[in-house]
Every structure is written in C-alpha cells, then in structure tokens.
Scaffold this motif. Structure first.
Motif, PDB file in Angstrom:
ATOM      1  N   ARG A   1      89.051  27.306  34.949  1.00 42.48           N
ATOM      2  CA  ARG A   1      88.251  28.236  34.172  1.00 42.48           C
ATOM      3  C   ARG A   1      86.912  28.414  34.868  1.00 42.48           C
ATOM      4  NH1 ARG A   1      87.260  26.376  28.482  1.00 42.48           N
ATOM      5  NH2 ARG A   1      85.383  27.615  28.613  1.00 42.48           N
ATOM      6  N   PRO A   2      86.293  29.606  34.747  1.00 43.02           N
ATOM      7  CA  PRO A   2      85.001  29.804  35.420  1.00 43.02           C
ATOM      8  C   PRO A   2      83.921  28.956  34.784  1.00 43.02           C
ATOM      9  CG  PRO A   2      85.559  31.701  34.062  1.00 43.02           C
ATOM     10  CD  PRO A   2      86.766  30.823  34.066  1.00 43.02           C
ATOM     11  N   GLN A   3      82.994  28.528  35.618  1.00 42.85           N
ATOM     12  CA  GLN A   3      81.822  27.794  35.152  1.00 42.85           C
ATOM     13  C   GLN A   3      80.630  28.747  35.158  1.00 42.85           C
ATOM     14  OE1 GLN A   3      82.130  24.544  34.099  1.00 42.85           O
ATOM     15  NE2 GLN A   3      84.306  24.950  34.443  1.00 42.85           N
ATOM     16  N   LEU A   4      79.865  28.745  34.087  1.00 46.68           N
ATOM     17  CA  LEU A   4      78.719  29.636  33.943  1.00 46.68           C
ATOM     18  C   LEU A   4      77.489  28.790  33.635  1.00 46.68           C
ATOM     19  CD1 LEU A   4      80.495  32.236  31.631  1.00 46.68           C
ATOM     20  CD2 LEU A   4      80.172  32.419  34.101  1.00 46.68           C
ATOM     21  N   VAL A   5      76.444  28.947  34.419  1.00 44.73           N
ATOM     22  CA  VAL A   5      75.226  28.168  34.235  1.00 44.73           C
ATOM     23  C   VAL A   5      74.039  29.115  34.124  1.00 44.73           C
ATOM     24  CG1 VAL A   5      73.728  26.397  35.189  1.00 44.73           C
ATOM     25  CG2 VAL A   5      76.209  26.245  35.527  1.00 44.73           C
ATOM     26  N   GLU A   6      73.395  29.091  32.964  1.00 45.93           N
ATOM     27  CA  GLU A   6      72.255  29.967  32.704  1.00 45.93           C
ATOM     28  C   GLU A   6      70.947  29.284  33.092  1.00 45.93           C
ATOM     29  OE1 GLU A   6      75.106  30.492  29.095  1.00 45.93           O
ATOM     30  OE2 GLU A   6      74.329  28.859  30.343  1.00 45.93           O
ATOM     31  N   SER A   7      69.963  30.112  33.417  1.00 46.62           N
ATOM     32  CA  SER A   7      68.614  29.618  33.679  1.00 46.62           C
ATOM     33  C   SER A   7      67.629  30.756  33.432  1.00 46.62           C
ATOM     34  CB  SER A   7      68.478  29.088  35.109  1.00 46.62           C
ATOM     35  OG  SER A   7      68.733  30.124  36.040  1.00 46.62           O
ATOM     36  N   GLY A   8      66.345  30.418  33.368  1.00 47.66           N
ATOM     37  CA  GLY A   8      65.312  31.439  33.271  1.00 47.66           C
ATOM     38  C   GLY A   8      64.679  31.598  31.904  1.00 47.66           C
ATOM     39  N   GLY A   9      65.183  30.873  30.915  1.00 46.68           N
ATOM     40  CA  GLY A   9      64.584  30.971  29.593  1.00 46.68           C
ATOM     41  C   GLY A   9      63.194  30.356  29.566  1.00 46.68           C
ATOM     42  N   GLY A  10      62.499  30.561  28.455  1.00 44.15           N
ATOM     43  CA  GLY A  10      61.167  30.003  28.316  1.00 44.15           C
ATOM     44  C   GLY A  10      60.460  30.567  27.105  1.00 44.15           C
ATOM     45  N   SER A  11      59.154  30.316  27.042  1.00 44.58           N
ATOM     46  CA  SER A  11      58.328  30.800  25.941  1.00 44.58           C
ATOM     47  C   SER A  11      57.339  31.824  26.462  1.00 44.58           C
ATOM     48  CB  SER A  11      57.573  29.633  25.307  1.00 44.58           C
ATOM     49  OG  SER A  11      58.471  28.698  24.744  1.00 44.58           O
ATOM     50  N   VAL A  12      57.284  32.980  25.803  1.00 50.79           N
ATOM     51  CA  VAL A  12      56.356  34.040  26.196  1.00 50.79           C
ATOM     52  C   VAL A  12      55.754  34.649  24.947  1.00 50.79           C
ATOM     53  CG1 VAL A  12      57.571  34.625  28.329  1.00 50.79           C
ATOM     54  CG2 VAL A  12      58.167  35.800  26.207  1.00 50.79           C
ATOM     55  N   GLN A  13      54.676  35.363  25.141  1.00 51.71           N
ATOM     56  CA  GLN A  13      54.076  36.092  24.034  1.00 51.71           C
ATOM     57  C   GLN A  13      54.730  37.458  23.896  1.00 51.71           C
ATOM     58  OE1 GLN A  13      49.791  36.046  24.759  1.00 51.71           O
ATOM     59  NE2 GLN A  13      49.609  34.266  23.412  1.00 51.71           N
ATOM     60  N   SER A  14      54.597  38.018  22.713  1.00 53.55           N
ATOM     61  CA  SER A  14      55.131  39.355  22.446  1.00 53.55           C
ATOM     62  C   SER A  14      54.618  40.340  23.498  1.00 53.55           C
ATOM     63  CB  SER A  14      54.699  39.797  21.049  1.00 53.55           C
ATOM     64  OG  SER A  14      55.229  41.049  20.730  1.00 53.55           O
ATOM     65  N   GLY A  15      55.535  41.151  24.020  1.00 60.95           N
ATOM     66  CA  GLY A  15      55.196  42.097  25.073  1.00 60.95           C
ATOM     67  C   GLY A  15      55.449  41.576  26.473  1.00 60.95           C
ATOM     68  N   GLY A  16      55.737  40.293  26.584  1.00 64.17           N
ATOM     69  CA  GLY A  16      55.973  39.694  27.880  1.00 64.17           C
ATOM     70  C   GLY A  16      57.376  39.944  28.407  1.00 64.17           C
ATOM     71  N   SER A  17      57.671  39.355  29.561  1.00 64.02           N
ATOM     72  CA  SER A  17      58.964  39.544  30.227  1.00 64.02           C
ATOM     73  C   SER A  17      59.553  38.212  30.658  1.00 64.02           C
ATOM     74  CB  SER A  17      58.791  40.425  31.472  1.00 64.02           C
ATOM     75  OG  SER A  17      58.337  41.713  31.138  1.00 64.02           O
ATOM     76  N   LEU A  18      60.864  38.182  30.723  1.00 66.00           N
ATOM     77  CA  LEU A  18      61.605  37.060  31.284  1.00 66.00           C
ATOM     78  C   LEU A  18      62.815  37.609  32.021  1.00 66.00           C
ATOM     79  CD1 LEU A  18      61.704  34.437  28.374  1.00 66.00           C
ATOM     80  CD2 LEU A  18      60.531  34.166  30.557  1.00 66.00           C
ATOM     81  N   ARG A  19      63.283  36.859  32.995  1.00 69.89           N
ATOM     82  CA  ARG A  19      64.501  37.233  33.711  1.00 69.89           C
ATOM     83  C   ARG A  19      65.463  36.055  33.642  1.00 69.89           C
ATOM     84  NH1 ARG A  19      65.860  37.998  40.077  1.00 69.89           N
ATOM     85  NH2 ARG A  19      67.221  39.840  39.938  1.00 69.89           N
ATOM     86  N   LEU A  20      66.582  36.268  32.983  1.00 67.11           N
ATOM     87  CA  LEU A  20      67.609  35.246  32.886  1.00 67.11           C
ATOM     88  C   LEU A  20      68.618  35.402  34.023  1.00 67.11           C
ATOM     89  CD1 LEU A  20      68.385  35.312  29.053  1.00 67.11           C
ATOM     90  CD2 LEU A  20      66.546  34.123  30.276  1.00 67.11           C
ATOM     91  N   SER A  21      69.139  34.277  34.481  1.00 75.49           N
ATOM     92  CA  SER A  21      70.174  34.275  35.514  1.00 75.49           C
ATOM     93  C   SER A  21      71.381  33.507  35.008  1.00 75.49           C
ATOM     94  CB  SER A  21      69.660  33.619  36.796  1.00 75.49           C
ATOM     95  OG  SER A  21      68.548  34.296  37.314  1.00 75.49           O
ATOM     96  N   CYS A  22      72.549  33.911  35.482  1.00 74.18           N
ATOM     97  CA  CYS A  22      73.787  33.208  35.153  1.00 74.18           C
ATOM     98  C   CYS A  22      74.586  33.073  36.442  1.00 74.18           C
ATOM     99  CB  CYS A  22      74.581  33.973  34.115  1.00 74.18           C
ATOM    100  SG  CYS A  22      76.252  33.319  33.826  1.00 74.18           S
ATOM    101  N   ALA A  23      74.687  31.848  36.931  1.00 72.08           N
ATOM    102  CA  ALA A  23      75.449  31.570  38.149  1.00 72.08           C
ATOM    103  C   ALA A  23      76.894  31.273  37.775  1.00 72.08           C
ATOM    104  CB  ALA A  23      74.829  30.403  38.887  1.00 72.08           C
ATOM    105  N   ALA A  24      77.820  32.007  38.372  1.00 70.31           N
ATOM    106  CA  ALA A  24      79.240  31.855  38.078  1.00 70.31           C
ATOM    107  C   ALA A  24      79.946  31.170  39.243  1.00 70.31           C
ATOM    108  CB  ALA A  24      79.868  33.217  37.812  1.00 70.31           C
ATOM    109  N   SER A  25      80.913  30.306  38.909  1.00 68.69           N
ATOM    110  CA  SER A  25      81.675  29.616  39.942  1.00 68.69           C
ATOM    111  C   SER A  25      83.053  29.263  39.403  1.00 68.69           C
ATOM    112  CB  SER A  25      80.946  28.349  40.403  1.00 68.69           C
ATOM    113  OG  SER A  25      80.799  27.441  39.322  1.00 68.69           O
ATOM    114  N   ASN A  26      83.901  28.763  40.298  1.00 70.89           N
ATOM    115  CA  ASN A  26      85.231  28.279  39.917  1.00 70.89           C
ATOM    116  C   ASN A  26      86.130  29.389  39.365  1.00 70.89           C
ATOM    117  OD1 ASN A  26      87.080  26.116  39.804  1.00 70.89           O
ATOM    118  ND2 ASN A  26      86.749  25.909  37.601  1.00 70.89           N
ATOM    119  N   TYR A  27      86.230  30.491  40.098  1.00 67.47           N
ATOM    120  CA  TYR A  27      87.123  31.565  39.714  1.00 67.47           C
ATOM    121  C   TYR A  27      87.749  32.136  40.975  1.00 67.47           C
ATOM    122  CZ  TYR A  27      82.870  34.065  40.969  1.00 67.47           C
ATOM    123  OH  TYR A  27      81.749  34.494  41.621  1.00 67.47           O
TER     124      TYR A  27
END
Length: 125
Positions: A1-27
């Motif tokens: 089965r594929p492995q999915l690993v997320e990163s990039g979360g955090g705490s920001v103020q309203s109006g801010g930005s974040l970029r999440l990543s998801c690395a996929a493997s084992n497929y």
C-alpha cells in the motif's frame, strides 16, 4: 500500500499562508487520485482538494480562490498552498490517495482509501 507522509503544518495568524507537502512512496504507479481533507475536533471530515493523474483539480467551495493543490511526480510529492487563511481553516490536514479510480470519480479526498497521519494547521484571529 502507498505510504503518505504530510509536513508543513503550523500556527499562523488569520490572513497568513502555509504550504503543506505530502510525500508518497511504496507504489508501483503514480496514484490516479490524490488530495487533502481536514478534520476539526468534534466535526466531520471535509474534503478540501483533489488532483487526478492528468492534473485536473477540484476544490471545496470554502477554499476556492485561496488554496491551490499541485503535484510534482519527480519529487513524488503533492502540495497544498494555503493563502488568506481563516480561523475556520483550523484542523488536522490529511493527505489521501487512490491508485485506481478514473478522473471523473476523483472528487472527494475524504473517501480515498489510503491516508497519512496528518499535520496540524492552527489559524488564530
């Protein structure tokens, strides 16, 4: 089965930005559908965005114009660029994938069978 690993979360103020990543493997082949869904405490999970193997994208109404999903097959990664964040965007964000469904059925990440462990996003007012 594929492995999915997320990163990039955090705490920001309203109006801010974040970029999440998801690395996929084992497929054996790039998943036909990948996406993000989120879940706030005590609430039902909500599909946020999906991207199919042809690059087609779909978004929840609540994030249209603010979030962008993309994929990089060289890096085996999908991304979720989140701009103009609001407190109601707070939640655990999960990456999800399906290896087989066609693009016309790639509509809701919440129901895709393979999921990662999640990354927390907190937006304060």
């Amino acid at each position: 089965r594929p492995q999915l690993v997320e990163s990039g979360g955090g705490s920001v103020q309203s109006g801010g930005s974040l970029r999440l990543s998801c690395a996929a493997s084992n497929y054996a082949a790039w998943p036909r559908c990948m996406g993000w869904f989120r879940q706030a405490p005590g609430e039902e999970g909500e599909g946020v965005a999906v991207i199919d193997s042809a690059g087609g994208t779909k978004y929840a109404e609540s994030v249209k114009g603010r979030f962008t999903i993309s994929q990089d097959r060289v890096q085996n990664t999908i991304f979720l660029q989140m701009n103009s964040l609001k407190p109601e965007d707070t939640g655990m964000y999960y990456c999800a994938a399906d290896l087989y469904i066609p693009p016309r059925r790639c509509t809701n990440a919440r129901v895709l069978p393979y999921q990662g462990q999640g990354t927390q996003v907190t937006v304060s007012s």
